[in-house]
Motif scaffolding. Structure first.
Motif, PDB file in Angstrom:
ATOM      1  N   GLU A 368       0.812  -1.221   0.000  1.00 45.64           N
ATOM      2  CA  GLU A 368       0.000   0.000   0.000  1.00 45.64           C
ATOM      3  C   GLU A 368       0.842   1.265   0.000  1.00 45.64           C
ATOM      4  O   GLU A 368       0.356   2.338  -0.390  1.00 45.64           O
ATOM      5  N   VAL A 369       2.105   1.173   0.414  1.00 45.28           N
ATOM      6  CA  VAL A 369       2.977   2.350   0.353  1.00 45.28           C
ATOM      7  C   VAL A 369       3.151   2.805  -1.091  1.00 45.28           C
ATOM      8  O   VAL A 369       3.198   4.003  -1.381  1.00 45.28           O
ATOM      9  N   LEU A 370       3.206   1.833  -2.005  1.00 46.39           N
ATOM     10  CA  LEU A 370       3.404   2.169  -3.412  1.00 46.39           C
ATOM     11  C   LEU A 370       2.179   2.822  -4.032  1.00 46.39           C
ATOM     12  O   LEU A 370       2.277   3.433  -5.098  1.00 46.39           O
ATOM     13  N   ASP A 371       1.030   2.697  -3.370  1.00 46.35           N
ATOM     14  CA  ASP A 371      -0.176   3.324  -3.915  1.00 46.35           C
ATOM     15  C   ASP A 371      -0.007   4.832  -4.046  1.00 46.35           C
ATOM     16  O   ASP A 371      -0.599   5.461  -4.930  1.00 46.35           O
ATOM     17  N   GLY A 372       0.809   5.407  -3.157  1.00 44.32           N
ATOM     18  CA  GLY A 372       1.033   6.842  -3.214  1.00 44.32           C
ATOM     19  C   GLY A 372       1.726   7.297  -4.476  1.00 44.32           C
ATOM     20  O   GLY A 372       1.587   8.454  -4.890  1.00 44.32           O
ATOM     21  N   LEU A 373       2.462   6.388  -5.127  1.00 43.97           N
ATOM     22  CA  LEU A 373       3.153   6.753  -6.361  1.00 43.97           C
ATOM     23  C   LEU A 373       2.161   7.104  -7.469  1.00 43.97           C
ATOM     24  O   LEU A 373       2.428   7.969  -8.305  1.00 43.97           O
ATOM     25  N   GLN A 374       1.022   6.439  -7.480  1.00 41.43           N
ATOM     26  CA  GLN A 374       0.040   6.668  -8.537  1.00 41.43           C
ATOM     27  C   GLN A 374      -0.525   8.079  -8.518  1.00 41.43           C
ATOM     28  O   GLN A 374      -1.046   8.559  -9.531  1.00 41.43           O
ATOM     29  N   HIS A 375      -0.440   8.750  -7.382  1.00 43.69           N
ATOM     30  CA  HIS A 375      -1.030  10.081  -7.258  1.00 43.69           C
ATOM     31  C   HIS A 375      -0.025  11.199  -7.541  1.00 43.69           C
ATOM     32  O   HIS A 375      -0.391  12.376  -7.485  1.00 43.69           O
ATOM     33  N   LEU A 376       1.220  10.834  -7.831  1.00 39.81           N
ATOM     34  CA  LEU A 376       2.219  11.853  -8.142  1.00 39.81           C
ATOM     35  C   LEU A 376       1.985  12.405  -9.545  1.00 39.81           C
ATOM     36  O   LEU A 376       1.542  11.684 -10.442  1.00 39.81           O
ATOM     37  N   ASP A 383       4.365  -0.532 -12.143  1.00 38.18           N
ATOM     38  CA  ASP A 383       4.400  -1.977 -12.407  1.00 38.18           C
ATOM     39  C   ASP A 383       5.347  -2.611 -11.397  1.00 38.18           C
ATOM     40  O   ASP A 383       6.565  -2.549 -11.550  1.00 38.18           O
ATOM     41  N   ALA A 384       4.795  -3.209 -10.334  1.00 36.79           N
ATOM     42  CA  ALA A 384       5.624  -3.765  -9.268  1.00 36.79           C
ATOM     43  C   ALA A 384       5.058  -5.100  -8.809  1.00 36.79           C
ATOM     44  O   ALA A 384       3.836  -5.297  -8.783  1.00 36.79           O
ATOM     45  N   ARG A 385       5.950  -5.994  -8.458  1.00 39.75           N
ATOM     46  CA  ARG A 385       5.579  -7.295  -7.915  1.00 39.75           C
ATOM     47  C   ARG A 385       6.340  -7.483  -6.608  1.00 39.75           C
ATOM     48  O   ARG A 385       7.557  -7.639  -6.621  1.00 39.75           O
ATOM     49  N   ILE A 386       5.608  -7.476  -5.507  1.00 42.00           N
ATOM     50  CA  ILE A 386       6.253  -7.470  -4.201  1.00 42.00           C
ATOM     51  C   ILE A 386       6.251  -8.869  -3.603  1.00 42.00           C
ATOM     52  O   ILE A 386       5.206  -9.476  -3.389  1.00 42.00           O
ATOM     53  N   ASP A 387       7.440  -9.362  -3.330  1.00 42.83           N
ATOM     54  CA  ASP A 387       7.642 -10.642  -2.644  1.00 42.83           C
ATOM     55  C   ASP A 387       8.297 -10.321  -1.303  1.00 42.83           C
ATOM     56  O   ASP A 387       9.430  -9.829  -1.268  1.00 42.83           O
ATOM     57  N   PRO A 388       7.624 -10.568  -0.179  1.00 39.42           N
ATOM     58  CA  PRO A 388       8.194 -10.211   1.136  1.00 39.42           C
ATOM     59  C   PRO A 388       9.542 -10.859   1.419  1.00 39.42           C
ATOM     60  O   PRO A 388      10.311 -10.357   2.248  1.00 39.42           O
ATOM     61  N   SER A 389       9.834 -11.972   0.738  1.00 41.54           N
ATOM     62  CA  SER A 389      11.114 -12.649   0.978  1.00 41.54           C
ATOM     63  C   SER A 389      12.254 -12.061   0.163  1.00 41.54           C
ATOM     64  O   SER A 389      13.417 -12.434   0.346  1.00 41.54           O
ATOM     65  N   TRP A 390      11.935 -11.143  -0.742  1.00 43.56           N
ATOM     66  CA  TRP A 390      12.945 -10.543  -1.618  1.00 43.56           C
ATOM     67  C   TRP A 390      13.928  -9.718  -0.794  1.00 43.56           C
ATOM     68  O   TRP A 390      13.551  -9.014   0.144  1.00 43.56           O
ATOM     69  N   ARG A 391      15.217  -9.801  -1.142  1.00 38.54           N
ATOM     70  CA  ARG A 391      16.247  -8.983  -0.495  1.00 38.54           C
ATOM     71  C   ARG A 391      17.161  -8.401  -1.563  1.00 38.54           C
ATOM     72  O   ARG A 391      17.485  -9.059  -2.550  1.00 38.54           O
ATOM     73  N   ALA A 392      17.567  -7.170  -1.347  1.00 39.65           N
ATOM     74  CA  ALA A 392      18.449  -6.506  -2.293  1.00 39.65           C
ATOM     75  C   ALA A 392      19.801  -7.210  -2.363  1.00 39.65           C
ATOM     76  O   ALA A 392      20.326  -7.663  -1.343  1.00 39.65           O
ATOM     77  N   ASP A 393      20.351  -7.291  -3.569  1.00 36.63           N
ATOM     78  CA  ASP A 393      21.663  -7.901  -3.778  1.00 36.63           C
ATOM     79  C   ASP A 393      22.347  -7.157  -4.921  1.00 36.63           C
ATOM     80  O   ASP A 393      22.048  -7.384  -6.089  1.00 36.63           O
ATOM     81  N   TRP A 394      23.261  -6.256  -4.582  1.00 39.49           N
ATOM     82  CA  TRP A 394      23.876  -5.416  -5.602  1.00 39.49           C
ATOM     83  C   TRP A 394      24.632  -6.218  -6.643  1.00 39.49           C
ATOM     84  O   TRP A 394      24.805  -5.772  -7.784  1.00 39.49           O
TER      85      TRP A 394
END
Length: 431
Positions: A368-376, A383-394
């Protein structure tokens, strides 16, 4: 007296569209996008390794009427034999690691493409630096690293800081800045740990940035997109960038670029000198150039369409770079006027913002945090797909992201307002 019967008209079938062989792999254009761009232009035949899950998934999305040739297990000679059966009018690829294969197929089919010598300097970062230096275009200290024993001599040649990257690679995978000999040794050990035959890396001098050229808010580099036919180079666009995320992950593109007066011409002149030095005579190229205290300097030349560029160029100026690449592969040469600045032919700035974390190890927050992007202002699609297990890896480079924001703005000041809004929203998202 009977009248004469008119002779019935002779019906002829329309000519069959030309066949374009697409040597398909992970790269800068999707299978569906290629098929759409080629509609009414050609019959696309896809050659892809269905043993690669990503490639198999992409090609599975094509309609059943599409022709797909599985290249898994084929030798280069077998693949070329299969390709020769189609009577192709052209060959194209959008994947760096398949440029050699596409060149072999094109040679067998007798159609224009990069020749093999040119492909070698396009896919080999060390050879590319050598060729540019030999032609007097740009000398950049660069050394190959085959083992840990090569690190010391390489560092003595490049100095610090330096950039460690695979000799052949794309998307900033396993690419990092090193500031000391100890850090270089640690990163190299990390990149090669457990590999039976470690990849060859290069260590090259770091091109120091001059943030005053375009301002610190914007990226300190641009890309130049060009179309080439029989050695004639035509500039298509100069693409602006948002600042990199550490260490070298791209965070977004926009077209047209924001450049001081005269700088676009300087950048294009450098790019064209590089293309000629590398012997590029056919195709679409994507050349990255950085702004330094010594002026514009080449980061690298890529012998294929740049990822994401076609979308922003089409939305800003109506130029379909993907379709242009397909037409070029089939022998047409009709590039439009170059897109260098806002104007009648380019009435707005189009952008893509990559939803990539600012640091390693972070996790995505609630959707729901990303919902704010639509109002900018100016945002058209998130276009986002959120997986709670995802972790950043440079180490995974530019493609290690959860999605993309698409939009446009009347000008660069308005684009900045939108990007600042995205920054504020995403600061609350990553945890």
């Amino acid at each position: 007296m009977g009248g004469s019967n008119p002779t019935p008209p002779v019906l002829t079938a329309p000519p069959a569209p030309p066949v374009l062989l697409v040597v398909y792999g992970r790269g800068s254009a999707t299978a569906r996008g290629i098929l759409t761009a080629g509609r009414r232009l050609c019959t696309a035949v896809f050659f892809g390794d269905l043993g690669d899950p990503k490639v198999a998934a992409d090609l599975a999305q094509l309609p059943k009427s599409a022709t797909v040739v599985d290249t898994a297990g084929l030798t280069e000679e077998q693949l070329c034999d299969r390709a020769a059966e189609f009577g192709a009018a052209g060959v194209i690829t959008f994947s760096d690691h398949l440029l050699r294969t596409a060149a072999a197929v094109a040679a067998r089919c007798g159609v224009p493409f990069h020749d093999r010598a040119t492909v070698e300097v396009l896919v080999d970062k060390f050879r590319q630096r050598e060729a540019l230096a030999a032609a007097g275009v740009q000398a950049t200290a660069c050394r190959t690293v085959h083992s840990a024993a090569d690190l010391g001599p390489a560092l003595a040649a490049t100095g610090l800081p330096a950039v460690l990257k695979p000799r052949s690679g794309a998307g900033s995978v396993d690419t990092c800045l090193v500031r000391s000999a100890a850090e270089l040794a640690d990163r190299y050990a990390e990149f090669t740990e457990g590999a039976a035959s470690p990849a060859v890396f290069v260590l090259e001098e770091y091109l120091v940035s001059d943030p005053t050229v375009v301002g610190e808010f914007w990226g300190d580099y641009v890309s130049v997109e060009s179309a080439i036919r029989d050695g004639e180079i035509r500039t298509v666009a100069v693409t602006g960038k948002l600042p990199l995320a550490p260490p070298f992950r791209e965070t977004g593109y926009f077209t047209p670029a924001l450049l001081p007066a005269g700088l676009a011409d300087e950048v294009v002149a450098l790019e064209q000198r590089a293309l000629r030095a590398l012997g590029i005579r056919e195709g679409v190229t994507h050349t990255e150039i950085k702004f330094t205290p010594d002026g514009p300097r080449l980061i690298e030349v890529n012998g294929r369409l740049g990822g994401h560029v076609s979308d922003v160029l089409k939305r800003s100026a109506g130029t379909d770079l993907l379709a242009l690449a397909l037409r070029l592969a089939l022998g047409a040469f009709d590039p439009p006027e170059p897109v260098l600045a806002l104007g009648t032919d380019c009435p707005k700035v189009a952008f893509q913002y990559f939803l990539s974390p600012p640091a390693d190890g972070l996790a995505p927050g609630p959707a729901e945090v990303l919902d704010g992007l639509q109002h900018l202002p100016g945002v058209d699609l998130v276009d986002a797909r959120i997986d709670p297990s995802w972790r950043a890896d440079w180490r995974a480079g530019t493609e290690w992201l959860i999605g993309t924001v698409y939009g446009s703005a009347p000008g660069h000041p308005e684009l900045r307002v939108t990007v600042e809004g995205i920054h504020r929203t995403m600061a609350d998202f990553w945890s």
